[in-house]
Design an enzyme around this catalytic site. Structure first.
Site, PDB file in Angstrom:
ATOM      1  N   HIS A   1       0.837  -1.203   0.000  1.00  0.00           N
ATOM      2  CA  HIS A   1       0.000   0.000   0.000  1.00  0.00           C
ATOM      3  C   HIS A   1       0.876   1.259   0.000  1.00  0.00           C
ATOM      4  O   HIS A   1       0.451   2.315  -0.449  1.00  0.00           O
ATOM      5  CB  HIS A   1      -0.907   0.032   1.237  1.00  0.00           C
ATOM      6  CG  HIS A   1      -1.964  -1.021   1.238  1.00  0.00           C
ATOM      7  ND1 HIS A   1      -1.739  -2.298   1.694  1.00  0.00           N
ATOM      8  CD2 HIS A   1      -3.261  -0.978   0.823  1.00  0.00           C
ATOM      9  CE1 HIS A   1      -2.861  -2.997   1.574  1.00  0.00           C
ATOM     10  NE2 HIS A   1      -3.784  -2.227   1.051  1.00  0.00           N
TER      11      HIS A   1
ATOM     12  N   ASP B   1      -4.542  -6.466  -7.758  1.00  0.00           N
ATOM     13  CA  ASP B   1      -4.797  -5.802  -6.485  1.00  0.00           C
ATOM     14  C   ASP B   1      -5.073  -4.327  -6.823  1.00  0.00           C
ATOM     15  O   ASP B   1      -4.918  -3.887  -7.970  1.00  0.00           O
ATOM     16  CB  ASP B   1      -3.594  -5.946  -5.548  1.00  0.00           C
ATOM     17  CG  ASP B   1      -3.970  -5.806  -4.078  1.00  0.00           C
ATOM     18  OD1 ASP B   1      -5.079  -5.326  -3.778  1.00  0.00           O
ATOM     19  OD2 ASP B   1      -3.139  -6.165  -3.212  1.00  0.00           O
TER      20      ASP B   1
END
Length: 356
Positions: free
Chosen positions: A180, A252
Site C-alpha cells: 500500500h 490488487d
C-alpha cells in the site's frame, strides 16, 4: 470492446457524488468494491442498511448493469468493512480450525448486503513474523496447512453462493514492506517459490477457485523489473501455463502506492492485459487515488488497441473469462438479517478466539 468490462471501482462514500455518477455512467464498470467509507457507522442496523441499499441500487442504475461483481474485502481481524451488527470474526490465523464454518457465516452476512464476491481467502503464508501487511491475515505458517485451511474456507464460501478469490499471487507472506505504501521486493528463486509460496494457490486452483488476485511485488529472479501484476513470466508463465489456472485474474488495487505511478504511464494497461491480468481493481481508497487515473487508464486501453500494442485477441480472451464468471455469479438484494443469526455468529467468533 470497452474498458468497463475490465474494471471494478470504488465509490466515494455512503451516497454517489457527481464524479462517481460520471465514472459509473461513462465507463459502466463490471463491478464495484465496498469499504468502510460506504457504510454509515454509529447508526442503527436498520438505518445504515437502508442507506447502503440505496447506494447499491444507485450504482446499478448508473452503470445500467443488471449483473455485476459486488465485492468487498472481508477476511476477519482488521479487514472487516461493514459496521455492527456484522460479526467481528478474528483473523484467519485465529479462525483456521473453523475455517469452513466461519466462511459460511460470513457468506450469509455478505449476501444480506447484496455482496457476491469476497476478496478472500488469503492464500499467502504467515512465513515472515515481521510482515507489516499480511501476518495473521494468512491461515498458517506452513504452506501445507495454509493450503488446506484456505481450501476449507473456499469451500465454505462456494457452497454458500459467494465467489471467492485467492490472493496475493504469487505470494505476499514473506515481504517486509507494505505494498500500500511502496513496492516490496522478494529475491526468491522460482524453486523457492514452488516449494513454499505457490502451494496454497496450487491447491485452490485444483479445486477450481474462480478468481486469483495479483500481488504488487517485484520478484527480480522471476519477473525481472516488472511487478507480478504485469509480469508475463509470472502470470502467463507460472499461473496460467504451469499451474493451469483458467479463471479470472484480477489486479490488487491499482491505487496502491506500489504501482499507482506506473498506471499513469502510457502502455501499462497493455502490459497488464498482455501479461494475463483480466480485471483492473481501482478502489479510490487511498490518498494517491483519483478518478483522473481511471480516465487515463480507460483512454490508454483504447489507444493501445488502436496502436497495436494490445491485440484484440488478448482482450477477447479476457472478456470471455470475465463474462463466463459473471454468468455464474449470483445477484443478491440487500435484506435485514434476524438478530438470532448475528447471535449465533458472535458465539462462533468467540469460540474461534478461545481455540487459539
Amino acid at each position: 470492446m470497452f474498458f468497463g468490462n475490465h474494471l471494478i471501482v470504488g465509490v466515494s462514500g455512503t451516497a454517489l457524488t457527481d464524479e462517481d455518477k460520471r465514472i459509473l455512467s461513462k465507463l459502466k464498470p463490471v463491478g464495484v468494491c465496498f469499504f468502510a467509507k460506504n457504510f454509515r457507522d454509529g447508526e442503527s442496523y436498520e438505518s445504515w442498511l437502508q442507506t447502503f441499499k440505496k447506494l447499491s441500487q444507485d450504482i446499478r442504475e448508473y452503470t445500467e448493469r443488471e449483473s455485476m461483481f459486488i465485492s468487498i474485502d472481508h477476511e476477519g481481524g482488521r479487514v472487516i468493512r461493514p459496521p455492527l451488527p456484522i460479526t467481528r470474526f478474528p483473523y484467519s490465523y485465529v479462525c483456521r480450525k473453523r475455517a469452513r464454518e466461519v466462511a459460511i457465516a460470513m457468506a450469509v452476512e455478505l449476501k444480506s448486503l447484496g455482496i457476491n464476491v469476497s476478496w478472500s481467502p488469503v492464500a499467502d503464508i504467515f512465513s515472515n513474523p515481521k510482515n507489516p501487511i499480511i501476518g495473521p491475515r494468512a491461515f498458517d505458517i506452513t504452506p501445507e496447512t495454509a493450503a488446506q485451511t484456505a481450501r476449507e474456507y473456499f469451500f465454505g464460501l462456494r457452497e454458500s453462493g459467494i465467489i471467492a478469490c485467492a490472493k496475493h499471487f504469487p505470494g505476499h507472506g514473506d515481504t517486509s514492506s507494505d505494498s500500500h505504501l511502496e513496492l516490496p521486493v522478494l529475491n526468491l528463486t522460482k524453486s523457492e517459490l514452488q516449494q513454499r509460496e505457490l502451494i496454497p494457490f496450487k491447491t485452490l486452483i485444483a479445486e477450481q477457485i474462480p478468481l486469483i488476485m495479483t500481488a504488487h511485488i517485484l520478484f527480480p529472479e522471476i519477473g525481472g523489473d516488472k511487478p507480478a501484476t504485469f509480469s508475463q513470466s509470472i502470470l502467463n508463465g507460472i499461473l496460467r501455463e504451469e499451474l493451469g489456472f483458467q479463471g479470472v485474474v484480477v489486479s490488487d488495487d491499482l491505487d496502491m502506492k506500489a504501482v499507482a505511478d506506473m498506471y499513469s504511464q502510457s502502455g501499462t494497461v497493455a502490459h497488464t492485459l498482455n501479461a494475463g491480468c483480466d480485471l483492473f481493481l481501482m478502489c479510490g481508497n487511498l490518498p494517491s487515488s483519483s478518478t483522473e487515473r481511471i480516465d487515463f487508464i480507460a483512454e490508454d486501453f483504447v489507444k493501445s488497441l488502436e496502436n497495436g500494442s494490445l491485440d484484440e485477441s488478448v482482450v477477447e480472451a479476457a472478456n470471455g473469462r470475465i463474462e463466463k464468471l459473471l454468468r455464474e455469479t449470483p445477484q443478491y438484494s440487500v435484506e435485514m438479517l434476524d438478530e438470532k443469526i448475528f447471535l449465533e455468529h458472535s458465539q462462533l467468533a468467540i469460540a474461534c478466539s478461545f481455540e487459539e
